[in-house]
Write a protein that holds these residues in place. Structure first.
Motif, PDB file in Angstrom:
ATOM      1  N   GLU A  44      26.395  38.738  42.064  1.00 30.57           N
ATOM      2  CA  GLU A  44      26.504  38.845  43.338  1.00 30.57           C
ATOM      3  C   GLU A  44      27.783  38.105  43.693  1.00 30.57           C
ATOM      4  N   PRO A  45      28.784  39.010  44.222  1.00 28.17           N
ATOM      5  CA  PRO A  45      30.075  38.535  44.454  1.00 28.17           C
ATOM      6  C   PRO A  45      30.436  37.521  45.632  1.00 28.17           C
ATOM      7  N   ASN A  46      29.762  36.172  45.251  1.00 24.91           N
ATOM      8  CA  ASN A  46      29.810  35.270  46.238  1.00 24.91           C
ATOM      9  C   ASN A  46      30.270  33.834  45.572  1.00 24.91           C
ATOM     10  N   ASP A  77      26.349  43.823  45.876  1.00 25.60           N
ATOM     11  CA  ASP A  77      26.865  43.292  47.037  1.00 25.60           C
ATOM     12  C   ASP A  77      26.149  43.744  48.311  1.00 25.60           C
ATOM     13  N   LYS A  82      28.067  37.012  53.019  1.00 22.15           N
ATOM     14  CA  LYS A  82      28.707  36.047  51.839  1.00 22.15           C
ATOM     15  C   LYS A  82      29.759  36.578  50.761  1.00 22.15           C
ATOM     16  N   GLU A  83      29.962  37.735  50.868  1.00 23.75           N
ATOM     17  CA  GLU A  83      30.946  38.401  49.843  1.00 23.75           C
ATOM     18  C   GLU A  83      32.223  38.470  50.168  1.00 23.75           C
ATOM     19  N   TYR A  87      36.384  36.989  45.014  1.00 18.77           N
ATOM     20  CA  TYR A  87      35.172  36.808  43.916  1.00 18.77           C
ATOM     21  C   TYR A  87      34.863  38.064  42.898  1.00 18.77           C
ATOM     22  N   GLU A  88      35.079  39.047  43.641  1.00 19.08           N
ATOM     23  CA  GLU A  88      34.956  40.427  42.676  1.00 19.08           C
ATOM     24  C   GLU A  88      36.046  40.386  41.707  1.00 19.08           C
TER      25      GLU A  88
END
Ligand code: ATP
Ligand code: MG
Length: 769
Positions: A44-46, A77, A82-83, A87-88
């Motif tokens: 998850e990109p968070n 995602d 939150k993303e 972060y990715e």
């Protein structure tokens, strides 16, 4: 685990060979259920990835490589709020840095929003999902408990047409957040709470970092994950144990919509937990946001970016993942294991250099003022080279004025101290034998410099007459020294389990986890490029910080110390504490065992890890043989050389020990007879290593014989309880895990001589009376 009792330390970790996931895949391939293995890593990109994620990455990408399949990188995602693309980027960078390649298979769950929506419509049409108007609160309340069935929603039997219409209008944005949800119609009395009509879609009026404003309904994890797996043709969907209960729902969804083959299956493995750290993204984010660390890539963070900046190489992380293996039971892995892998990896990669971290000036009074010599010093010791290879070398200048480490001199040397002291001779590594003649004090009364003489015949550090000196220390020529910033990083948290400790986890940060010093280094360090690794002899592995180093002046991050020196931190002053059994001791069990070690293990009935450690140098093997000759038992001699002695020896190795096989056999006999405890045995051995002497005499002189006598233990225990009234009160108020604290204090008080079992019994009795 009783840290005090080394004998209990098992060589835990996954047995080599096939783990349960590989067995499942083998069986699937054999039975023709799959012709190819397709896995995925679904972050998850968070937040940034951490060492726990690395375990999952190594597993998923590793399986794909092993079976000639492929592994997808899929950003999970589905939560728009939150993303972050930042972060990715970091996630992709970290995976690539670890050495894995997803090729063209980089996906996003959000790529599938349209198809997921269609699957949802399919479920509604089949009467297997309905739009529900209960609030979150009502839903939670009606779900029941593990022992009590849930109550059906009033909308459960809503006609299909009506649900279809409402779902269409949810998508069209006609309702506010939380007004309606789409729920699966499964079974409100199911023993598995996840099966009690779980939500599949919720309304979220929020922009998505990729899909923009296209959607205001978002799929829940359980719905999106299995279907994303299916869409991508994943065969083995591997996740951590927390998802065990979700598997039934995973299967239910795939069973109830039309999906293509292959049908994916979910398997769960134990997540990685590491001592002295926290591993949840939420907590790591807190450390970053509260500025308790310098960012996600602070070298003390367990993030991949942090480890990288600290100087850990990807090969070390992969070796660690390999070592811990994959199992079905959650456990806590000692940070020492990771540290072991880091050292083992850098040993062959990081050339040796000399630098002094806390300088003390030395003047060689008999060395000409103007004279300079250059010593050719090898970059690697022989045991860090591939077989048959020779080391490269560099020249290190030497002169009349030098710096040595302040710690390498003691005016009144304590027992067992082997380095420089007044009147004593030591070896300056690669240079000369020198003797301390005089201590010069400054106006503040502190030692300002040492005046020493050198033996010109010992050039290169070899004693001409074969005489032994007590120790070898490193040095730097004062005239040529390069001053550098060195950052000494340590563990971020003091307790083994900061999550479980009292109060907030932030309360347990180690205030000394970063010390910044100005080191004086040999001049060749100016050639160390940013991102370069070195071993500063006797100090640890260091890494030239890629961001902060300047040309010709690296900033050095300490990646890891040379041995596990942790135990020394709280050692009583004036006495070197026994080091904890170094991870080196347990780790060889998990590595390839050499032929010689295998033979020795078989012939002498030894553990392979022990045999491997014995075979590592001739000196160890010779000591082992001599001890057997003198009557020692194989098991004890082997185990104590491999697990205890190796951690206490310096680089000179077993050849240079000041005692012989007979003395070692005497120690083994004391241990085998139960005359001393393992803890006391380590004390005895430490003293033997420091200055020789016979074990029986040491035991006698230091009163280390095992204490199992009830009265003696009872009075020891009552002293300890009296010294810690607060802890006693908390124990009696229910904090029963303080038992370990009291045990440790009592054991310490006995100098390690108390019989652990009898002590525990005495303590328990006193506490509960
Ligand atoms: P956190 O709990 O730290 O927030 P997460 O599990 O929510 O992490 P994800 O981005 O969803 O983070 O994780 C991606 C993958 O990494 C998942 O398959 C998850 O099971 C796996 N993973 C996360 N933490 C660990 C861990 N400590 N050990 C092994 N695998 C892990
Ligand atoms: Mg997650």
């Amino acid at each position: 685990m009783g840290k005090a009792d080394l004998d209990e330390k098992s060589t835990e970790g996954a047995p080599r060979g096939r783990d349960f996931i590989r067995e499942i895949i083998d069986a699937d391939l054999q039975a023709g259920r799959h012709t190819q293995v397709v896995t995925r890593f679904p972050p998850e990109p968070n937040g940034f990835l951490h060492i726990g994620h690395a375990k999952s990455i190594c597993l998923n990408f590793g399986l794909a490589a092993e079976y000639g399949g492929r592994c997808h990188l899929r950003f999970d995602d589905t939560n728009p709020t939150k993303e972050d693309v930042l972060y990715e980027r970091s996630i992709a960078e970290d995976i690539a840095w670890l050495g894995f390649d997803w090729g063209e298979h980089r996906y996003h769950a959000s790529d599938y929003f349209e198809r997921l929506h269609d699957y949802a419509v399919e479920l509604v049409e089949k009467g297997l999902a309905y739009v529900c108007s209960q609030t979150l609160e009502e839903m939670r309340e009606a779900r029941g408990t593990v022992t009590e069935a849930g109550r059906p929603s009033p909308d459960r039997d809503r006609p299909v047409e009506e649900s279809l219409d409402l779902f269409r209008r949810m998508r069209a944005g006609e309702f506010p957040d939380g007004a309606l949800t789409l729920r699966a119609k499964i079974d409100m009395a199911n023993a598995n709470m996840k099966m009690r009509d779980p939500a599949l879609y919720r309304i979220r009026h929020a922009a998505h970092h990729r899909a923009g404003d296209a959607w205001c309904i978002y799929p829940m994890y359980d719905f999106a994950h299995c279907l994303s797996d299916s869409i991508e043709g994943i065969t083995h969907s591997i996740c951590t144990l927390e998802f065990e209960n979700n598997r039934e729902l995973y299967d239910w969804i795939l069973d109830n919509v039309e999906i293509p083959l292959p049908r994916p299956h979910q398997y769960e493995f134990a997540r990685l937990n590491l001592t002295h750290t926290v591993m949840s993204k939420r907590k790591l984010l807190r450390l970053v946001e509260e500025e308790l660390v310098a960012g996600w890539d602070d070298p003390r963070m367990p993030t991949i970016a942090g480890l990288r900046r600290r100087g850990v190489r990807p090969s070390a992380i992969r070796a660690f993942a390999d070592m811990i293996g994959v199992a079905k039971a959650n456990s806590m892995v000692d940070l020492e294991k990771l540290e072991y892998c880091i050292r083992d990896d850098l040993n062959r990669a990081a050339p040796r250099r000399m630098a002094v971290l806390r300088p003390l000036k030395v003047v060689l009074t008999d060395y000409p003022e103007e004279k300079t010599e250059r010593f050719d010093c090898p970059d690697f010791p022989p045991d860090a080279l591939e077989e048959g290879a020779t080391s490269t070398s560099r020249e290190v200048p030497f002169g009349r004025e030098l710096y040595i480490e302040r710690d390498d001199f003691q005016e009144t040397p304590e027992k067992g101290y082997k380095r420089l002291a007044p009147g004593r001779e030591v070896r300056l590594r690669h240079a000369y034998l020198v003797t301390c003649q005089e201590v010069v004090r400054g106006e503040d009364g502190e030692i300002a410099e040492l005046r020493c003489t050198h033996d010109p015949a010992s050039r290169g550090g070899k004693a001409p007459d074969g005489r032994k000196v007590m120790g070898t220390i490193h040095w730097v020529s004062a005239r040529d020294a390069l001053s550098l910033e060195a950052r000494l990083y340590d563990r971020l948290f003091l307790p083994e389990r900061p999550d479980a400790a009292e109060g907030e986890f932030e309360d347990h940060l180690d205030p000394d986890s970063l010390k910044t010093l100005t080191a004086l280094a040999e001049p060749s360090l100016k050639d160390l490029p940013p991102g370069g690794h070195v071993q500063l002899e006797r100090q640890g592995y260091f890494f030239a910080d890629p961001a902060d180093s300047a040309a010709g002046r690296p900033v050095l991050n300490r990646t890891v110390t040379l041995k596990d020196s942790w135990g020394r931190k709280d050692a009583p002053a004036g006495k070197p504490a026994p080091r904890r059994p170094a991870a080196e001791a347990a780790a060889p069990a998990l590595r390839k065992v050499s032929e010689a070690a295998r033979e020795l293990a078989a012939a002498d009935g030894l553990d392979e890890a022990v045999a491997e450690a014995l075979c590592a140098t001739e000196g160890r093997l010779a000591l082992y043989r001599a001890a057997l000759e003198a009557g020692a038992s194989r098991e004890t001699a082997g185990k104590w050389i491999a697990n205890v002695l190796v951690a206490q020896m310096d680089e000179a190795g077993a050849e240079a020990l000041p005692f012989d096989g007979a003395a070692f056999a005497e120690l083994c006999a004391l241990l085998d007879a139960g005359t001393i405890t393992a803890t006391a045995g380590k004390e005895v051995l430490l003293e033997m290593v420091g200055g020789g002497g016979r074990p029986e005499a040491i035991v006698e002189a230091r009163g280390l014989a095992r204490v199992a006598d009830g009265d003696a233990l009872a009075s020891l225990v009552s002293e300890v309880l009296a010294e810690h009234p607060d802890e006693l009160e908390r124990y009696r108020a229910g904090k029963k895990n303080l038992l370990g604290f009291f045990l440790g204090m009592a054991m310490k008080k006995s100098g390690g001589a108390a019989d652990p079992g009898a002590l525990r019994a005495a303590l328990q009795e006193a506490l509960d009376s």
